[in-house]
Write an enzyme that holds these catalytic residues in place. Structure first.
Site, PDB file in Angstrom:
ATOM      1  N   HIS A   1     -26.355  68.878 -25.020  1.00 18.11           N
ATOM      2  CA  HIS A   1     -26.675  69.473 -23.733  1.00 18.11           C
ATOM      3  C   HIS A   1     -25.893  69.627 -22.984  1.00 18.11           C
ATOM      4  CE1 HIS A   1     -31.553  69.414 -25.336  1.00 18.11           C
ATOM      5  NE2 HIS A   1     -31.115  68.265 -25.438  1.00 18.11           N
TER       6      HIS A   1
ATOM      7  N   CYS B   1     -28.024  55.429 -29.809  1.00 16.77           N
ATOM      8  CA  CYS B   1     -29.403  56.141 -29.558  1.00 16.77           C
ATOM      9  C   CYS B   1     -30.261  55.946 -30.341  1.00 16.77           C
ATOM     10  CB  CYS B   1     -28.269  57.436 -28.694  1.00 16.77           C
ATOM     11  SG  CYS B   1     -28.883  58.049 -28.606  1.00 16.77           S
TER      12      CYS B   1
ATOM     13  N   CYS C   1     -24.754  62.718 -31.295  1.00 18.79           N
ATOM     14  CA  CYS C   1     -25.754  62.942 -30.210  1.00 18.79           C
ATOM     15  C   CYS C   1     -26.334  64.647 -29.876  1.00 18.79           C
ATOM     16  CB  CYS C   1     -26.520  61.835 -29.756  1.00 18.79           C
ATOM     17  SG  CYS C   1     -28.625  62.058 -28.778  1.00 18.79           S
TER      18      CYS C   1
ATOM     19  N   HIS D   1     -22.017  58.083 -25.958  1.00 21.54           N
ATOM     20  CA  HIS D   1     -22.712  57.431 -25.858  1.00 21.54           C
ATOM     21  C   HIS D   1     -23.666  56.868 -26.859  1.00 21.54           C
ATOM     22  CE1 HIS D   1     -25.996  60.353 -26.541  1.00 21.54           C
ATOM     23  NE2 HIS D   1     -26.988  59.878 -26.698  1.00 21.54           N
TER      24      HIS D   1
ATOM     25  N   SER E   1     -27.834  64.924 -27.339  1.00 22.74           N
ATOM     26  CA  SER E   1     -27.756  64.738 -25.645  1.00 22.74           C
ATOM     27  C   SER E   1     -26.461  65.358 -25.250  1.00 22.74           C
ATOM     28  CB  SER E   1     -28.396  63.512 -25.496  1.00 22.74           C
ATOM     29  OG  SER E   1     -29.407  62.722 -25.813  1.00 22.74           O
TER      30      SER E   1
END
Ligand code: COD
Ligand code: ZN
Length: 365
Positions: free
Chosen positions: A46, A167, A41, A62, A43
């Site tokens: 990031h 997610c 993902c 996650h 995220s």
């Protein structure tokens, strides 16, 4: 304590290191999970790029599913062998947010960034602590998580697909059904058609949107968006997305979703909605980045700009429902996954995400 293989991030903008680390036994109210699959993902990207700060060293990941291997003292809701989806937002059940039906905003758990609730850290390497990203740290063969992060699902659920519910499905579909509460017949624009954006698109289709406009900067992503329910697509490299969305909808969409995480695209979403329309920011931009909006029009056109965290999910209610919708053929999880990787290839998986390759990558254990 056990030794296991994991991907450890020691520095921003450096590759994760695949190595053996130590994991303590689950404490009171915690469970030990054997990971089946973990999604790739943005995220995590990031954090890899240092756009979001998370204490280092850490284990990312996650969006995952697995099976309970063992439970700590006091855990009664799940037992060894149960299949679960991991939730990256543990919740206490008693704070004002939990009690008013918004457990995704729970403030009652204690702890700090990179720890499990209560501030516990169960990961280490030769005695040096390693942080748990998003209270899940799922890029590892096993994880210790809080029991409220273990969402029980039916025994027949394929765990590789269930990982996506951790997610992207919950965030994207939840943004439509919970956060925005899109009404049948509405027009919807989706800025960013990656793993999460595709789920916003299929959520909007499920909610009965009459028109769904996918916006991206990749032609391949836009073709994928059509497969998930986009009725129209806009290539933001070739046309101004705001002008195009206004034209396609006769003045602006009822709802626009920002699904990338930048101030500029939040502004695009805000400008793309009609008078009285709602723009929803699903992406989280780099820390310190601001979105510019026309403060006059915010009031004069009575627009709404809303944030969305984790699809405003009530995880233990919503996740089993999304799985049931997938089993009923109303949500498509199968087509989301385009590549499988072993944990050893995790850096390549994130490079592919950054290159904008289509669909969702999945690390399988
Ligand atoms: N205009 C339109 N699309 C663009 C632009 C642009 N200027 N630039 C890039 N894009 C496209 C890319 O081509 C890509 O298709 C898409 O935007 C982004 O997709 P992915 O697959 O890279 O990213 P996702 O879908 O995995 O993640 C997006 C999030 C918004 C979820 C993520 O970045 C984020 O901010 N998450 C925080 C929100 C949250 O609740 N997080 C909890 C854990 S996810
Ligand atoms: Zn995610």
């Amino acid at each position: 304590m056990r030794t296991m293989k994991a991907a450890v991030l020691y520095d921003y903008n450096a590759p994760m290191v695949i190595e053996e680390v130590q994991l303590d036994d689950p404490g009171v109210g915690e469970v030990l999970v054997k990971m089946t699959a973990s999604g790739v993902c943005r995220s995590d990207l990031h954090v890899l790029k240092g756009e979001w700060k998370s204490p280092l060293p850490t284990i990312l990941g996650h969006e995952a599913a697995g099976r309970i291997e063992a439970v700590g003292p006091g855990v009664t809701r799940v037992k060894a062998g149960d299949p679960i989806v991991l939730s990256f937002k543990p919740h206490c059940g008693y704070c004002e947010y939990c009690m008013s039906g918004r457990p995704h905003l729970c403030t009652g758990m204690g702890g700090r960034a990179g720890t499990l609730p209560g501030g516990h850290i169960r990961l280490s390497k030769d005695g040096n602590l390693i942080y748990h990203f998003a209270a899940t740290a799922s890029f590892a063969e096993y994880a210790v998580i809080h029991e409220s992060s273990a969402v029980a699902i039916g025994p027949e659920t394929p765990l590789e697909l269930a990982a996506l519910v951790g997610c992207s499905v919950t965030t994207g579909v939840g943004a439509v059904l919970n956060t925005a509460q899109v009404r049948p017949g509405s027009t919807v624009a989706v800025i960013g058609c990656g793993g999460v954006g595709l789920n916003v698109i299929q959520g909007a289709r499920f909610a009965g949107a009459s028109r769904i406009i996918g916006v991206d900067i990749s032609q391949e992503k836009l073709e994928f968006a059509e497969r998930f329910g986009a009725t129209d697509t806009v290539d933001a490299r070739e046309e101004n997305p705001v002008t195009a969305i206004r034209q396609l909808t006769g003045g602006g969409a009822d709802y626009a979703f920002e699904v990338l995480g930048s101030g500029e695209t939040v502004r695009t979403a805000f400008e793309s909605v009609r008078t009285g329309g709602t723009a929803v920011a699903v992406g989280m931009a780099a820390v310190g980045e601001y979105a510019q909006i026309d403060a006059y029009l915010l009031a004069a056109q009575e627009k709404t700009l809303k944030g969305c965290f984790y699809g405003s999910a009530r995880t233990h209610v919503d996740m089993p429902r999304y799985i049931a919708l997938a089993q009923a053929g109303k949500l498509d999880l199968d087509s989301l996954v385009t590549r499988h990787y072993p944990l050893e290839d995790i850096n390549e998986a994130y490079a592919a995400l950054e290159r904008g390759e289509v669909g969702r990558g999945l690390i399988v254990f």
